[in-house]
Design an enzyme around this catalytic site. Sequence first.
Site, PDB file in Angstrom:
ATOM      1  N   TRP A   1     -74.336  64.994 -13.910  1.00 28.70           N
ATOM      2  CA  TRP A   1     -74.959  65.020 -15.007  1.00 28.70           C
ATOM      3  C   TRP A   1     -75.366  66.324 -16.245  1.00 28.70           C
ATOM      4  O   TRP A   1     -74.772  66.009 -16.710  1.00 28.70           O
ATOM      5  CB  TRP A   1     -76.412  64.059 -15.648  1.00 28.70           C
ATOM      6  CG  TRP A   1     -77.511  64.623 -15.525  1.00 28.70           C
ATOM      7  CD1 TRP A   1     -78.089  65.026 -14.165  1.00 28.70           C
ATOM      8  CD2 TRP A   1     -78.415  64.631 -16.563  1.00 28.70           C
ATOM      9  NE1 TRP A   1     -79.479  65.711 -14.436  1.00 28.70           N
ATOM     10  CE2 TRP A   1     -79.413  65.478 -16.071  1.00 28.70           C
ATOM     11  CE3 TRP A   1     -78.087  64.319 -17.597  1.00 28.70           C
ATOM     12  CZ2 TRP A   1     -80.762  65.527 -16.781  1.00 28.70           C
ATOM     13  CZ3 TRP A   1     -79.478  64.339 -18.890  1.00 28.70           C
ATOM     14  CH2 TRP A   1     -80.643  65.223 -18.222  1.00 28.70           C
ATOM     15  N   ASP A   2     -75.614  67.299 -15.027  1.00 28.52           N
ATOM     16  CA  ASP A   2     -75.360  68.572 -15.125  1.00 28.52           C
ATOM     17  C   ASP A   2     -74.447  68.533 -15.927  1.00 28.52           C
ATOM     18  O   ASP A   2     -74.163  69.627 -17.292  1.00 28.52           O
ATOM     19  CB  ASP A   2     -75.827  69.949 -14.446  1.00 28.52           C
ATOM     20  CG  ASP A   2     -77.147  69.470 -13.845  1.00 28.52           C
ATOM     21  OD1 ASP A   2     -77.582  68.630 -13.335  1.00 28.52           O
ATOM     22  OD2 ASP A   2     -77.190  70.204 -12.742  1.00 28.52           O
TER      23      ASP A   2
ATOM     24  N   GLU B   1     -87.036  62.714 -12.810  1.00 25.91           N
ATOM     25  CA  GLU B   1     -87.082  62.425 -11.655  1.00 25.91           C
ATOM     26  C   GLU B   1     -88.925  61.462 -11.388  1.00 25.91           C
ATOM     27  O   GLU B   1     -88.532  61.237 -10.106  1.00 25.91           O
ATOM     28  CB  GLU B   1     -86.344  62.871 -11.198  1.00 25.91           C
ATOM     29  CG  GLU B   1     -85.257  62.828 -11.246  1.00 25.91           C
ATOM     30  CD  GLU B   1     -83.838  63.358 -10.388  1.00 25.91           C
ATOM     31  OE1 GLU B   1     -84.624  64.455  -9.312  1.00 25.91           O
ATOM     32  OE2 GLU B   1     -82.671  63.767 -10.485  1.00 25.91           O
TER      33      GLU B   1
ATOM     34  N   LYS C   1     -90.853  64.916 -15.412  1.00 25.49           N
ATOM     35  CA  LYS C   1     -90.639  66.286 -14.446  1.00 25.49           C
ATOM     36  C   LYS C   1     -89.515  66.752 -15.478  1.00 25.49           C
ATOM     37  O   LYS C   1     -90.213  68.442 -15.679  1.00 25.49           O
ATOM     38  CB  LYS C   1     -89.683  65.427 -13.509  1.00 25.49           C
ATOM     39  CG  LYS C   1     -89.161  66.821 -12.742  1.00 25.49           C
ATOM     40  CD  LYS C   1     -88.271  66.176 -11.134  1.00 25.49           C
ATOM     41  CE  LYS C   1     -87.540  67.157 -10.933  1.00 25.49           C
ATOM     42  NZ  LYS C   1     -86.173  66.972  -9.516  1.00 25.49           N
ATOM     43  N   GLN C   2     -89.035  66.286 -15.786  1.00 24.65           N
ATOM     44  CA  GLN C   2     -88.133  66.618 -16.986  1.00 24.65           C
ATOM     45  C   GLN C   2     -87.863  66.800 -18.363  1.00 24.65           C
ATOM     46  O   GLN C   2     -88.604  65.305 -18.368  1.00 24.65           O
ATOM     47  CB  GLN C   2     -87.291  67.515 -16.401  1.00 24.65           C
ATOM     48  CG  GLN C   2     -86.399  66.191 -16.113  1.00 24.65           C
ATOM     49  CD  GLN C   2     -84.786  66.173 -15.155  1.00 24.65           C
ATOM     50  OE1 GLN C   2     -85.733  65.977 -13.815  1.00 24.65           O
ATOM     51  NE2 GLN C   2     -84.312  66.822 -15.588  1.00 24.65           N
TER      52      GLN C   2
END
Length: 781
Positions: free
Chosen positions: A361-362, A488, A592-593
Site C-alpha cells: 500500500w506504500d 501491524e 507500530k506506525q
Amino acid sequence: MITHTSYAVEPWTLREHELDTGLLPQSESVFALSNGHVGWRGNLDEGEPHGLPGSYLNGVYETHPLPYAEAGYGYPESGQTVIDVTNGKIIRLLVDDEPFDLRYGRVLRHERVLDLRAGVLRRSCEWVSPAGRTVRVRSTRLVSFTQRAIAAVAYEVEAVDAPVRVVVQSELVANEQLPTASGDPRTAAVLQSPLAAEEHHAQGPRLRLVHRTRTSGLRVGVAADHVVDGPEPTRTSSESGDDVARFTVTSLLRPGERLRVEKSVAHGWSGVRSLPAVGDQVEAALAAAASVGWQGLVDEQREYLDDFWARADVEVDGDEQIQQAVRFALFHVLQAGARAERRAIPAKGLTGSGYDGHAFWDTEMFVLPLLTYTAPDAVAEALRWRQATLPAARERAAQLGLAGAAFPWRTIEGKEGSAYWPAGTAAFHVNAGIADAVVRYCAATGDTGFERDTGVELLAETARLWRSLGHHDSHGAFHIDGVTGPDEYSAIANDNTYTNLMARANLLAAADAAERHRDRAAELGVDEEESAGWRDAAEAMHVPYNKELGVHEQHAGFTRLQRWDFAATRPDQYPLLLHFPYFDLYRKQVVKQADLVLALYTCSGFFDEEHMERDFAYYEPLTVRDSSLSACAQAVVAARTGHLNLAYDYLVEAALMDLEDLEDNTRDGLHIASLAGTWTALVAGFGGMRQTGEGLEFTPRLPEKLRRLAFCLRVRGRCLRVELRATAVTYTLLSGEPLTVRHYGEPLALAAGEPRSREVPRTGPRQTPDQPPHRRPNARG
Ligand code: BGC
C-alpha cells in the site's frame, strides 16, 4: 547505521569523499540509479568489493513455494521474489598485472557524486597499485529516463606517473553470487542461480545474453555495445559463455594518456515473446541509444530532469540538510515511478531486494501523492497496472468468499504474496488506498478519460469488496470486522477506524463515479440499487469512540487493552517485531506506525480540531515508529495541530531515513515511502495542502527553524507555486487558465502571473505530546 557524516551537504548533489567499504551496502542503495523499469544499485564499476550486487528489471521475479508448518484454506501457495538479473555494469580493470581492487594498494582519492540535476552517478578515484603504479579512474553512469531499456557508463582510465599496460574487461554477468540473507524477515529470500542460459553472443564490441527464469518462465535479454577511444596500439576482443559475455580492451598508456570506453546496456524481458524476439528487442534498444550516442543520452537525461525540477522542486531555506534531503527524496521517488509503466512501484523501488521486491500500500498512500502533483502520468500508469491485475484480485476475493476485488497486500505481478495472513490478507485497507489514489489523481488532473476507463472499475470493484466484507448490524450501523489496519502491532480487529473511514470514502467515490459515468458503470454491471447500497453502507459506517476519554479508538476496544510496558522495554529491543511475539503485541496498546493518526491526515474532513488534537495526544505516547511509514504521517498531523517543532523532528526523521540509515536496513534498498513522506511532511504538513472535493486547500504554517519553504504543484495542467514565510504565504499560478484555491477556507482566485499573498495565522504555545521512552524523535525543531 551511518553514524558519521558520510555525505557532504550540498543543494543538488550527494557527494561521498571517502570510501568506507563497511558502508558499501548502504551507499549502493543511496547511489542506485533507476528509471522504474531498470534499476542498477550503486555497485563499484569493477563489481568488487560489494555489499549486495543488484541489477533489477521491474516485473522480473522468480516464484518459490511458500512453506507452512500448518496449511490452511486460502493461504497463498507460491511467493514471488525479485531477482538479480544479468549485470551490465561491470567494467573490470587490470593495471599491469594487478586487478584494480580498492581492498589492495592505496586509494589516494575517492569521490562519488550523485548529481540530482544531471541524473548521473560520477565516480573518480586515484589509486596506487600494490606494485606502485598510479592510475586515475573516472566513470559516469546513468539509467536513462528517456530510453527506458538503456543504462550506460562512460569509463576512463589514465596513467599518472609511469607507463602502464591496462586491460579493461567490460562484461555482462548472469547469476552473480549473492551474499546469504540475514534472519530479518524484511530482507529477500535469496535465490541462487535463478537464470537458465538460452543464448550467448559476442561479436566485436557487441555482447548479448538471453536467459530464462527457471519457474516463472520469464525471458530476460541484456545486450551491450561499446565505443573505445585510446592511444595506439589499443586492441579489442570479445567472447561469451552461458553466463558471461566479455569485451576486452588492451592498451599501453603513457603518463597523461587515457583510455575511454563508453558502454550502453539494453535490457528487455517478456513472459511471452520468443528468444529471437527478445534478442531483437535489446538489439533495437541499443540501436536507438547509438543513434544519439553517449553525449545524446546525457543531454536527454538533463533535459528530462530540467523539466521535472521546473515543476516539482521544493526549496527549503534554513536547513541545508533538509534542502538536500528533499531533493534526494524527489529524485529517488521519480526514479522509482517515472517509467514503471504498468508495473508495480515496489517499496524499495529498484534499489535493492528488500521485501522481496514487493509493492505494498506504500505505493498508493505514500508514493503516488507526491507523483500526482509532480509527475501525474506516472500515477495513471501505476493505477492502470492495478487495473491490469484485477483478474487476480477478483479471483482472490472469490477465494475469500467476497465480492469485487481483493488486491494483494504484497506482490510483484498481482497475486497475493503474503504468507502471514493476519498482517497480509487481513490488511484490506490496501483496497481503499487504491481508491484514494484514483480519486486524488482524478481531482488533481481532471483526467475524465482515465476516470471512465480505469477509475470507475477500480472504484466499483473495491466498493463491492467493502460491501461484502462489512455488514449492517440490527441498528443499521455498518461494521467491518476482523481486519488489520496500518498498525501491524494490532491484527484481526473489529472496526479499525482508518479502514472504516477510508472504506467509507471509497464507497462514496464509487457511487459518485458510477453516476458520472453511467454507461461505463452499466458495462461493469453496477445498477442504481448497488450504488445506493454503497451509499447506505458509507453513511452508516461505524467509527469507534471512547466517550470517557473523548478519543477515537484505533479499533473497537483498543483503548481498554493493557498498555505495553514501555518503561521495561530497552532501547535495543526496538523494533519490537524482532524481539517480542506478535501474540503479545496484538493484545496490548502499542502502535507500530501511524494508524488512527494516519486517518487524522487522510480523512481529516471527519475530525474537528478538538478531536484531532486529543486523538493525536492520545496515540503519540503509544506509537513506537517501528515502520518507516510512520514519521511522515506524524509530521503532517503534528503540523496540523500546531506542534511545529515536533513536526519538524518527524520531518527530519523521514528525510534522513536512508541518508543516515536510521532503521539500519538501507542496505536492502531505500525506503521509498519515507522518501516520498519527506515531501508530504513539507507540502501537506507545513504547507497544509489538502485535496478536497472543491480543489486544493492550504493551511500553511512554518516552523521556527525554517525561513522559507516554496514548492510547485501540477494541478489540472497548470503549475501552482506556493511560497511560505513565517508570517505570509504567496500563491502564484505560473501558467494556465485561472484556478481557485483556498487559504484557511477563504477562496482565492488566481490568474497566471498574478501572485496573491495572505497572512499566516500564528499558533499559541502548546503542550507537546509525549512519545514512548527512547522513541522520541531526535530534537532538531
Ligand atoms: C509496514 C507496512 C509497509 C511495509 C513495506 C512494514 O514494516 O508496517 O505498512 O507496507 O513495511 O514498507
